[in-house]
Write an enzyme that holds these catalytic residues in place. Structure first.
Site, short mmCIF file in Angstrom:
data_model
loop_
_atom_site.label_atom_id
_atom_site.label_comp_id
_atom_site.label_asym_id
_atom_site.label_seq_id
_atom_site.Cartn_x
_atom_site.Cartn_y
_atom_site.Cartn_z
N THR A 99 -2.54 11.55 10.59
CA THR A 99 -3.88 12.26 10.50
C THR A 99 -4.60 12.15 11.60
OG1 THR A 99 -4.29 11.95 8.02
CG2 THR A 99 -6.32 12.12 9.37
N ARG A 100 -4.21 10.95 12.38
CA ARG A 100 -4.79 10.48 13.55
C ARG A 100 -4.35 11.42 14.84
NH1 ARG A 100 -7.19 4.57 13.46
NH2 ARG A 100 -7.77 4.32 11.06
N SER B 129 -11.17 0.76 15.50
CA SER B 129 -11.31 -0.76 15.90
C SER B 129 -12.65 -1.22 16.76
CB SER B 129 -9.99 -1.19 16.21
OG SER B 129 -10.13 -2.13 17.20
N SER C 19 0.68 4.04 1.89
CA SER C 19 0.86 4.71 3.20
C SER C 19 1.98 4.92 3.74
CB SER C 19 -0.26 4.26 4.26
OG SER C 19 0.51 3.15 4.76
N GLY D 104 -7.82 7.15 8.51
CA GLY D 104 -6.88 8.03 8.06
C GLY D 104 -5.63 7.38 8.73
N ASN D 105 -4.44 7.96 8.24
CA ASN D 105 -3.14 7.57 8.50
C ASN D 105 -2.75 7.87 9.95
OD1 ASN D 105 -2.14 10.05 8.15
ND2 ASN D 105 -1.63 9.63 5.93
N VAL D 106 -1.54 7.50 10.25
CA VAL D 106 -1.06 7.85 11.65
C VAL D 106 -0.84 9.20 11.82
CG1 VAL D 106 0.88 7.67 13.32
CG2 VAL D 106 0.02 5.74 11.90
N ARG E 101 1.02 -1.22 0.15
CA ARG E 101 0.08 -0.05 -0.17
C ARG E 101 1.04 1.33 -0.12
NH1 ARG E 101 -2.89 -0.34 5.29
NH2 ARG E 101 -3.92 1.59 4.66
N THR F 239 -10.71 5.81 17.39
CA THR F 239 -10.37 4.62 16.99
C THR F 239 -11.15 4.10 15.85
OG1 THR F 239 -9.84 2.28 17.69
CG2 THR F 239 -11.56 3.15 18.87
N CYS G 7 -11.92 -9.75 10.86
CA CYS G 7 -10.89 -9.09 11.23
C CYS G 7 -11.24 -7.81 12.30
CB CYS G 7 -10.06 -8.28 10.24
SG CYS G 7 -9.17 -9.63 9.33
N LYS H 107 -2.12 -8.34 10.90
CA LYS H 107 -3.43 -8.17 11.47
C LYS H 107 -4.83 -7.83 10.44
CE LYS H 107 -3.00 -3.34 13.16
NZ LYS H 107 -4.06 -2.72 12.34
N ASP H 108 -3.93 -7.37 9.40
CA ASP H 108 -5.20 -7.14 8.30
C ASP H 108 -5.33 -8.22 7.29
OD1 ASP H 108 -5.09 -4.37 9.30
OD2 ASP H 108 -3.62 -3.79 7.78
N ARG I 65 -12.79 -3.72 18.30
CA ARG I 65 -12.29 -4.22 19.58
C ARG I 65 -11.75 -3.03 20.51
NH1 ARG I 65 -6.95 -4.03 21.00
NH2 ARG I 65 -6.43 -3.63 18.81
#
Length: 322
Positions: free
Chosen positions: A151-152, A126, A12, A147-149, A10, A124, A237, A80-81, A128
């Site tokens: 952005t967050r 997620s 990112s 969004g990417n890291v 990807r 988040t 997932c 994890k994806d 979970r």
């Protein structure tokens, strides 16, 4: 002339950093030339919540299609994806050593989760993490974010959110650990199966012996156990499930927890198995690795069946998440 391998990933910053690390290690260990090519996935272009567009597996599908089509020799995923179901024609060629599998909390003023003000807004994507946050801070307002890291993180620094929860592994690979206010202990806060690990997929018919040099047996076995929980629960997932495996000597221990979506209830189970004596010996026989794989998968399956027997399917609405 050195052999050349093309790796798809990807686009990112995190995906490129992860793939660059794998490429550099392959070149260092084997002398192969590595070319990195970027593939855009549905998960990159859609702004909808992950659960509504099919979970984190949407990041893997376009990469896998490129690999099957012969557009590249390898693909690198965040493990994890990766869906647990086998993909026709592809194999998991290698699982390198795992980065920190914990989740991390990022706040503006270095506050921990317990110290955040009442009603704090926490971001988040997620389910979970939503359940885990609400189990510890039921007063919090948990906001779905994408969004990417960067952005967050910006949502916190700008004041839009009081905090976000991100994977420590991604922050480590991007050199952003300085932003972390608190790491969550795996004993209290198990993370997504495979979190912190990378998966390198290849075509089944290809021979890429170089991958054996970046395989990390302990990580591969730990991941096999964690992912077996997801597979046996028939959960997607994005289901509210945490699983954490660790190896101490020749013992593999796995803990899995299933949460209700609102974090009000949870079910957990822990068990261990002894791995084959020669598994960690360099050059160990293939039978030892196969036996270890089977033991790890059996451990994860047994724990999942125990959780289902205890009512995990109804608790987490797993049929809707799979």
């Amino acid at each position: 002339m050195p052999r050349t391998l093309t790796i798809a990933t990807r686009g990112s910053a995190l995906a490129l950093a992860q793939t660059g690390m794998i490429a550099a290690e392959l070149t260092r260990l084997t002398g192969v030339n590595v070319v990195i090519t970027v593939v855009t996935t549905e998960g990159d272009t859609s702004r909808a919540s992950l659960s509504s567009i099919g979970g984190t597996g949407v990041f893997a599908s376009a990469l896998r299609a490129a690999l099957v089509a012969g557009e590249c020799d390898l693909v690198v995923h965040s493990l994890k994806d990766l869906p647990t179901a086998a993909y026709p024609g592809l194999v998991l060629g290698a699982v390198p050593g795992r980065e920190d599998p914990r989740d991390a909390l990022i706040t503006r003023d270095g506050l921990t989760l317990a110290e955040l003000p009442e009603g704090a807004t926490i971001g988040t994507g997620s389910p979970r993490r939503v359940a885990q946050l609400l189990s510890l801070r039921p007063d919090a307002t948990v906001v779905d974010i994408r969004g990417n890291v960067d952005t967050r993180l910006a949502k916190v620094s700008s004041g839009e959110l009081d905090a976000v929860v991100l994977a420590a592994a991604g922050l480590t690979r991007l050199g952003r650990l300085d932003a972390v206010s608190e790491f969550f202990d795996l004993a209290l806060w198990p993370t997504a199966p495979g979190q912190g690990a990378l998966a390198i997929e290849a075509r089944e018919e290809d021979s890429i012996p170089e991958l054996a040099l970046i395989q990390h047996p302990a990580t591969r076995i730990s991941i096999a156990a964690e992912r077996a929980v997801l597979a046996a629960l028939e959960a997607g997932c994005t289901a509210p499930i945490g699983a954490s495996a660790a190896i101490d000597g020749d013992t593999l221990t796995l803990t899995a927890v299933v949460y209700s979506t609102d974090g009000s209830s949870e079910l957990g189970s822990t068990n261990s198995v002894k791995l084959p004596a020669g598994f960690f010996v360099s050059g160990a026989a293939a039978e030892s690795g196969a036996e270890a794989d089977a033991l790890a998968v059996g451990l994860g399956t047994d724990i999942a069946l125990q959780l289902l027997s205890d009512g995990a399917g109804e608790l987490a609405e797993l049929g809707a998440a799979s």
